[in-house]
Design an enzyme around this catalytic site. Sequence first.
Site, PDB file in Angstrom:
ATOM      1  N   GLY A 171     -27.021  12.767 -25.330  1.00 35.63           N
ATOM      2  CA  GLY A 171     -26.335  14.028 -25.626  1.00 35.63           C
ATOM      3  C   GLY A 171     -24.828  13.909 -25.511  1.00 35.63           C
ATOM      4  O   GLY A 171     -24.082  14.477 -26.306  1.00 35.63           O
ATOM      5  N   THR A 228     -43.536  14.777 -32.694  1.00 33.84           N
ATOM      6  CA  THR A 228     -42.464  14.757 -33.684  1.00 33.84           C
ATOM      7  C   THR A 228     -41.145  15.117 -33.015  1.00 33.84           C
ATOM      8  O   THR A 228     -41.079  16.068 -32.230  1.00 33.84           O
ATOM      9  CB  THR A 228     -42.758  15.741 -34.831  1.00 33.84           C
ATOM     10  OG1 THR A 228     -43.977  15.341 -35.466  1.00 33.84           O
ATOM     11  CG2 THR A 228     -41.645  15.756 -35.856  1.00 33.84           C
ATOM     12  N   GLU A 259     -37.033  15.974 -33.731  1.00 33.53           N
ATOM     13  CA  GLU A 259     -35.948  16.316 -34.649  1.00 33.53           C
ATOM     14  C   GLU A 259     -34.684  15.727 -34.044  1.00 33.53           C
ATOM     15  O   GLU A 259     -34.296  16.096 -32.938  1.00 33.53           O
ATOM     16  CB  GLU A 259     -35.838  17.835 -34.784  1.00 33.53           C
ATOM     17  CG  GLU A 259     -37.114  18.459 -35.321  1.00 33.53           C
ATOM     18  CD  GLU A 259     -37.274  19.915 -34.934  1.00 33.53           C
ATOM     19  OE1 GLU A 259     -36.411  20.473 -34.225  1.00 33.53           O
ATOM     20  OE2 GLU A 259     -38.277  20.509 -35.340  1.00 33.53           O
ATOM     21  N   LYS A 278     -32.235  13.082 -23.731  1.00 37.46           N
ATOM     22  CA  LYS A 278     -31.637  12.444 -22.554  1.00 37.46           C
ATOM     23  C   LYS A 278     -30.137  12.743 -22.563  1.00 37.46           C
ATOM     24  O   LYS A 278     -29.483  12.666 -23.593  1.00 37.46           O
ATOM     25  CB  LYS A 278     -31.889  10.941 -22.580  1.00 37.46           C
ATOM     26  CG  LYS A 278     -33.374  10.605 -22.400  1.00 37.46           C
ATOM     27  CD  LYS A 278     -33.646   9.125 -22.427  1.00 37.46           C
ATOM     28  CE  LYS A 278     -33.320   8.428 -21.156  1.00 37.46           C
ATOM     29  NZ  LYS A 278     -34.025   8.812 -19.960  1.00 37.46           N
ATOM     30  N   SER A 279     -29.598  13.068 -21.406  1.00 36.04           N
ATOM     31  CA  SER A 279     -28.186  13.462 -21.326  1.00 36.04           C
ATOM     32  C   SER A 279     -27.248  12.335 -21.754  1.00 36.04           C
ATOM     33  O   SER A 279     -26.187  12.594 -22.314  1.00 36.04           O
ATOM     34  CB  SER A 279     -27.835  13.959 -19.927  1.00 36.04           C
ATOM     35  OG  SER A 279     -28.050  12.935 -18.978  1.00 36.04           O
TER      36      SER A 279
END
Length: 167
Positions: free
Chosen positions: A111, A132, A134, A107-108
Amino acid sequence: MSVLSKDGLIELVKRKELVITPILSEEETFDNVSLNVRLSNEFIIMKKQSFPNFDIKSHPKNIEECHKKIKINYHESFILHPGELILGSTLEYFSIPKNLMGYVIGKSSWGRAGLIVATATKVDPGFKGCITLEIINEGVSPIVVYPGLPIAQLVLHIITPAINEEY
């Protein structure tokens, strides 16, 4: 390949061709062209002190030698420090039909804070399970995350023609 819209995603769920569970709220789950996915409460973290470096060629056969599984309660927080990588998963379980494949993107809003969410690039047709994630903190400040928090989006694409082989 075309991207499924909100209406297309909801229709597939109603026809039980696409399984997503739990869906706590349609409004929070379905965006115009994606599904919001939430963070589960189980994580795998790297044991920093257990080895001097990580050589992919000689990666330990026993994953517990270099990773540690942790589980936190749903009302607790997890602090991800700058430069730290963890593996998490979606709270949602998926059963994706063979004519769909997907990508998980961060999701921005996360970010912009430096939190990067990725997967092993794609979610294959016929996938069943929790995805999964990361998760890495590329920012300069520790980031607090919580189980159940919307953390990423799943974009699903229609494959034409559908894949016939078993996964």
